[in-house]
Motif scaffolding. Structure first.
Motif, PDB file in Angstrom:
ATOM      1  N   THR A  12       0.824  -1.043  -0.039  1.00  0.00           N
ATOM      2  CA  THR A  12       0.009  -0.008   0.012  1.00  0.00           C
ATOM      3  C   THR A  12       1.112   1.303  -0.132  1.00  0.00           C
ATOM      4  O   THR A  12       2.281   1.123   0.365  1.00  0.00           O
ATOM      5  N   LEU A  13       0.263   2.357  -0.216  1.00  0.00           N
ATOM      6  CA  LEU A  13       1.097   3.514  -0.354  1.00  0.00           C
ATOM      7  C   LEU A  13       1.714   3.755   1.188  1.00  0.00           C
ATOM      8  O   LEU A  13       2.913   4.055   1.100  1.00  0.00           O
ATOM      9  N   GLY A  14       1.022   3.605   2.031  1.00  0.00           N
ATOM     10  CA  GLY A  14       1.524   3.669   3.450  1.00  0.00           C
ATOM     11  C   GLY A  14       2.883   2.645   3.702  1.00  0.00           C
ATOM     12  O   GLY A  14       3.825   3.007   4.380  1.00  0.00           O
ATOM     13  N   GLU A  15       2.690   1.426   3.322  1.00  0.00           N
ATOM     14  CA  GLU A  15       3.660   0.529   3.677  1.00  0.00           C
ATOM     15  C   GLU A  15       5.006   0.901   2.740  1.00  0.00           C
ATOM     16  O   GLU A  15       5.964   0.593   3.154  1.00  0.00           O
ATOM     17  N   VAL A  17       5.822   3.788   1.730  1.00  0.00           N
ATOM     18  CA  VAL A  17       6.640   4.999   2.301  1.00  0.00           C
ATOM     19  C   VAL A  17       7.434   4.642   3.725  1.00  0.00           C
ATOM     20  O   VAL A  17       8.790   5.017   3.999  1.00  0.00           O
ATOM     21  N   ARG A  18       6.868   3.673   4.457  1.00  0.00           N
ATOM     22  CA  ARG A  18       7.673   3.210   5.815  1.00  0.00           C
ATOM     23  C   ARG A  18       8.949   2.129   5.271  1.00  0.00           C
ATOM     24  O   ARG A  18       9.722   2.256   5.894  1.00  0.00           O
ATOM     25  N   GLU A  19       8.434   1.460   4.349  1.00  0.00           N
ATOM     26  CA  GLU A  19       9.545   0.596   3.738  1.00  0.00           C
ATOM     27  C   GLU A  19      10.992   1.450   3.291  1.00  0.00           C
ATOM     28  O   GLU A  19      12.161   1.376   3.509  1.00  0.00           O
ATOM     29  N   GLN A  20      10.312   2.734   2.374  1.00  0.00           N
ATOM     30  CA  GLN A  20      11.396   3.544   2.127  1.00  0.00           C
ATOM     31  C   GLN A  20      12.016   4.019   3.130  1.00  0.00           C
ATOM     32  O   GLN A  20      13.536   4.090   3.210  1.00  0.00           O
ATOM     33  N   GLU A  21      11.518   4.459   4.164  1.00  0.00           N
ATOM     34  CA  GLU A  21      12.165   5.252   5.178  1.00  0.00           C
ATOM     35  C   GLU A  21      13.135   4.105   5.920  1.00  0.00           C
ATOM     36  O   GLU A  21      14.330   4.540   6.377  1.00  0.00           O
TER      37      GLU A  21
END
Length: 144
Positions: A12-15, A17-21
């Protein structure tokens, strides 16, 4: 590369973002670890003037996470392209077959970098071509 992927993962978009961070934090941690290692080696060799066997034995594993200030650094600020140091850029150019490097290039590159820091114009609700930087440069204003 292989013709087919060996695995697929959907986010998902949120996942994402967390993965990129998480990925960026890991990369930042490795970068800070390498900087800390280089600083220790320089300190042991008195800025590279004295040979030191102990400095040659140091590895990334000798730098602990406690020595790193990851929290004090904004992760997103570290993932933009930075200019190469002059020595490294010249080495890359020479390795690419560039025999002579023009000294005027430094000033030209600085001018280009400065010009890219500021783009667009100050128009808000309407464009006044007499004061619009875009119009004066022959570019269609985005406000129009």
């Amino acid at each position: 590369m292989a013709r087919h992927h060996c695995s697929i993962r959907r986010y998902t978009l949120g996942e994402f973002v967390r993965e990129q961070e998480t990925s960026h934090r890991h990369t930042l941690r490795q970068h800070l670890r390498q900087e800390k290692l280089n600083a220790r080696k320089i300190k042991l060799t008195r800025n590279g003037t004295v040979e030191c066997a102990q400095a040659d034995l140091l590895t990334l594993e000798d730098v602990s996470d406690d020595d790193l200030d990851v929290e004090g650094v904004e992760v997103d600020d570290c993932f933009f392209l930075q200019p190469l140091p002059t020595k490294r850029r010249r080495a890359l150019l020479r390795a690419s077959g560039i025999a002579r490097i023009d000294a005027r290039e430094k000033a030209e590159l600085r001018t280009i970098r400065l010009s890219r820091e500021e783009c667009g114009c100050d128009c808000r609700f309407y464009c006044d071509p007499r004061h619009c930087g875009c119009s004066q440069a022959g570019i269609k204003c985005q406000v129009c």
